[in-house]
Scaffold this motif. Structure first.
Motif, mmCIF file in Angstrom:
data_model
loop_
_atom_site.group_PDB
_atom_site.id
_atom_site.type_symbol
_atom_site.label_atom_id
_atom_site.label_comp_id
_atom_site.label_asym_id
_atom_site.label_seq_id
_atom_site.Cartn_x
_atom_site.Cartn_y
_atom_site.Cartn_z
ATOM 1 N N PHE A 88 31.508 34.660 75.266
ATOM 2 C CA PHE A 88 32.620 34.005 74.586
ATOM 3 C C PHE A 88 32.318 33.861 73.092
ATOM 4 C CE2 PHE A 88 34.420 30.172 72.756
ATOM 5 C CZ PHE A 88 35.772 30.318 73.027
ATOM 6 N N ALA A 89 31.129 33.360 72.771
ATOM 7 C CA ALA A 89 30.749 33.110 71.379
ATOM 8 C C ALA A 89 30.651 34.404 70.565
ATOM 9 C CB ALA A 89 29.430 32.345 71.327
ATOM 10 N N LYS A 90 30.315 35.510 71.206
ATOM 11 C CA LYS A 90 30.279 36.800 70.500
ATOM 12 C C LYS A 90 31.662 37.178 69.990
ATOM 13 C CE LYS A 90 26.568 38.858 73.229
ATOM 14 N NZ LYS A 90 26.289 39.839 74.298
ATOM 15 N N VAL A 91 32.674 36.938 70.806
ATOM 16 C CA VAL A 91 34.036 37.350 70.470
ATOM 17 C C VAL A 91 34.751 36.278 69.641
ATOM 18 C CG1 VAL A 91 36.285 38.004 71.437
ATOM 19 C CG2 VAL A 91 34.171 38.817 72.510
ATOM 20 N N PHE A 92 34.524 35.021 69.975
ATOM 21 C CA PHE A 92 35.183 33.918 69.281
ATOM 22 C C PHE A 92 34.160 33.173 68.415
ATOM 23 C CE2 PHE A 92 37.862 34.648 73.010
ATOM 24 C CZ PHE A 92 39.108 34.758 72.413
ATOM 25 N N ASP A 93 33.496 33.908 67.539
ATOM 26 C CA ASP A 93 32.409 33.330 66.750
ATOM 27 C C ASP A 93 32.867 32.254 65.770
ATOM 28 O OD1 ASP A 93 33.714 35.285 65.254
ATOM 29 O OD2 ASP A 93 31.907 35.893 64.196
ATOM 30 N N ALA A 94 34.134 32.216 65.428
ATOM 31 C CA ALA A 94 34.642 31.190 64.515
ATOM 32 C C ALA A 94 35.203 29.974 65.268
ATOM 33 C CB ALA A 94 35.722 31.776 63.611
ATOM 34 N N HIS A 95 35.217 30.042 66.579
ATOM 35 C CA HIS A 95 35.757 28.929 67.368
ATOM 36 C C HIS A 95 34.813 27.738 67.267
ATOM 37 C CE1 HIS A 95 37.484 26.713 70.734
ATOM 38 N NE2 HIS A 95 38.549 27.481 70.556
ATOM 39 N N PRO A 96 35.362 26.523 67.195
ATOM 40 C CA PRO A 96 34.478 25.349 67.077
ATOM 41 C C PRO A 96 33.535 25.208 68.257
ATOM 42 C CG PRO A 96 36.811 24.712 66.966
ATOM 43 C CD PRO A 96 36.761 26.170 67.260
ATOM 44 N N SER A 97 32.325 24.747 67.954
ATOM 45 C CA SER A 97 31.339 24.480 68.994
ATOM 46 C C SER A 97 30.349 23.447 68.460
ATOM 47 C CB SER A 97 30.610 25.760 69.403
ATOM 48 O OG SER A 97 29.883 26.278 68.313
ATOM 49 N N ASN A 98 29.529 22.911 69.345
ATOM 50 C CA ASN A 98 28.521 21.930 68.976
ATOM 51 C C ASN A 98 27.255 22.184 69.766
ATOM 52 O OD1 ASN A 98 29.096 19.535 67.119
ATOM 53 N ND2 ASN A 98 31.056 19.895 68.137
ATOM 54 N N ASP A 99 26.151 22.328 69.070
ATOM 55 C CA ASP A 99 24.842 22.527 69.709
ATOM 56 C C ASP A 99 24.846 23.657 70.731
ATOM 57 O OD1 ASP A 99 23.550 20.484 68.286
ATOM 58 O OD2 ASP A 99 24.250 18.963 69.695
ATOM 59 N N GLY A 100 25.627 24.709 70.467
ATOM 60 C CA GLY A 100 25.677 25.842 71.384
ATOM 61 C C GLY A 100 26.654 25.682 72.531
ATOM 62 N N PHE A 101 27.339 24.552 72.596
ATOM 63 C CA PHE A 101 28.334 24.318 73.641
ATOM 64 C C PHE A 101 29.729 24.431 73.038
ATOM 65 C CE2 PHE A 101 24.564 21.936 75.023
ATOM 66 C CZ PHE A 101 24.347 22.575 76.239
ATOM 67 N N ILE A 102 30.669 24.876 73.850
ATOM 68 C CA ILE A 102 32.041 25.046 73.383
ATOM 69 C C ILE A 102 32.750 23.708 73.558
ATOM 70 C CG2 ILE A 102 34.121 26.473 73.543
ATOM 71 C CD1 ILE A 102 31.412 27.980 72.893
ATOM 72 N N GLN A 103 32.469 22.796 72.660
ATOM 73 C CA GLN A 103 33.091 21.475 72.692
ATOM 74 C C GLN A 103 33.318 21.023 71.259
ATOM 75 O OE1 GLN A 103 30.371 19.378 75.194
ATOM 76 N NE2 GLN A 103 29.071 18.753 73.495
ATOM 77 N N TYR A 104 34.396 20.312 71.051
ATOM 78 C CA TYR A 104 34.820 19.973 69.702
ATOM 79 C C TYR A 104 35.887 18.889 69.769
ATOM 80 C CZ TYR A 104 38.254 23.255 71.449
ATOM 81 O OH TYR A 104 39.173 23.877 72.252
ATOM 82 N N THR A 105 36.207 18.338 68.615
ATOM 83 C CA THR A 105 37.272 17.345 68.496
ATOM 84 C C THR A 105 38.252 17.809 67.446
ATOM 85 O OG1 THR A 105 35.751 15.561 69.093
ATOM 86 C CG2 THR A 105 37.799 14.920 67.988
ATOM 87 N N LYS A 106 39.519 17.701 67.782
ATOM 88 C CA LYS A 106 40.589 18.025 66.832
ATOM 89 C C LYS A 106 41.353 16.733 66.559
ATOM 90 C CE LYS A 106 44.233 21.266 65.859
ATOM 91 N NZ LYS A 106 43.650 21.700 64.595
ATOM 92 N N ILE A 107 41.552 16.409 65.303
ATOM 93 C CA ILE A 107 42.265 15.198 64.902
ATOM 94 C C ILE A 107 43.654 15.574 64.401
ATOM 95 C CG2 ILE A 107 42.256 13.173 63.383
ATOM 96 C CD1 ILE A 107 39.880 13.277 65.352
ATOM 97 N N ILE A 108 44.668 14.925 64.974
ATOM 98 C CA ILE A 108 46.056 15.109 64.530
ATOM 99 C C ILE A 108 46.743 13.754 64.620
ATOM 100 C CG2 ILE A 108 48.264 16.280 64.924
ATOM 101 C CD1 ILE A 108 46.679 18.426 66.499
ATOM 102 N N ASP A 109 47.363 13.342 63.519
ATOM 103 C CA ASP A 109 48.157 12.105 63.513
ATOM 104 C C ASP A 109 47.422 10.920 64.135
ATOM 105 O OD1 ASP A 109 50.219 13.567 62.379
ATOM 106 O OD2 ASP A 109 51.210 13.913 64.296
ATOM 107 N N ASN A 110 46.212 10.669 63.713
ATOM 108 C CA ASN A 110 45.411 9.552 64.210
ATOM 109 C C ASN A 110 45.172 9.609 65.728
ATOM 110 O OD1 ASN A 110 43.805 7.378 63.331
ATOM 111 N ND2 ASN A 110 45.247 5.946 64.250
ATOM 112 N N LYS A 111 45.154 10.824 66.250
ATOM 113 C CA LYS A 111 44.818 11.065 67.649
ATOM 114 C C LYS A 111 43.619 12.013 67.679
ATOM 115 C CE LYS A 111 49.578 10.632 69.316
ATOM 116 N NZ LYS A 111 50.093 9.970 68.141
#
Length: 186
Positions: A88-111
């Motif tokens: 996954f990371a080879k193809v989606f290298d710009a996708h957010p991740s943390n410490d090698g895991f595909i996990q992230y937080t997206k903030i929108i409108d105080n959510k």
């Protein structure tokens, strides 16, 4: 605010069918439908929560990347038990991740939309290691003043479907104890 949640497209590296259906064509149809139905309404994002691929092959992620470019909304991705994090990371290298895991937080409108990686390599069950739990708790603390929405491939509790509960999330009690500390989780 609108967002759309899809799960389990199971894209194949070739055009093989899964249960008599073509996964690529089904997701393509879903994206076309979403684009058409919501062309006047803004959809903040479309999130696909795992089993992006049926076998975790790099070729299937390339096909998925090509397909999601058709979406008029931003597409967020999360891995599931059929996925392969490295491919996954080879193809989606710009996708957010943390410490090698595909996990992230997206903030929108105080959510805060928190996406959790529950993939356990070479297993169908899901879980999070101490590193992922630490990151998750840090995110919950950081966003305690916001409404929080959590996305993950494996349900964090049994859903009374034996076939799914048998491959469910292993550390349900630990997860529940963390959630009980926060009142802002939707």
């Amino acid at each position: 605010m609108k967002f759309i949640h899809l799960s389990d497209p199971h894209i194949q590296k070739d055009d093989l069918h899964l249960y008599g259906l073509n996964p690529y064509e089904r997701l393509n149809s879903a994206i076309k439908s979403i684009n058409k139905k919501f062309k006047k309404d803004k959809v903040e994002f479309l999130i696909i929560t795992g089993d992006l691929s049926s076998q975790g092959e790099t070729q299937s992620y390339r096909k998925l990347r090509k397909l999601i470019k058709k979406s008029k909304s931003e597409v967020l991705l999360l891995v599931g038990n059929h996925d392969n994090r490295e491919n996954f990371a080879k193809v989606f290298d710009a996708h957010p991740s943390n410490d090698g895991f595909i996990q992230y937080t997206k903030i929108i409108d105080n959510k805060a939309f928190i996406a959790l990686d529950t993939l356990v390599e070479n297993e169908h069950t899901g879980d999070m290691c101490d590193k992922r739990y630490k990151w998750f708790e840090k995110e919950l603390k950081k966003h305690k003043d916001k409404e929080v929405y959590i996305f993950m491939h494996h349900p964090p509790f049994d859903i009374d479907i034996a076939r799914l509960d048998n491959i469910g999330f292993k550390s349900q009690e630990r997860f529940a104890k963390i959630l009980q500390k926060y009142k802002n989780i939707n």
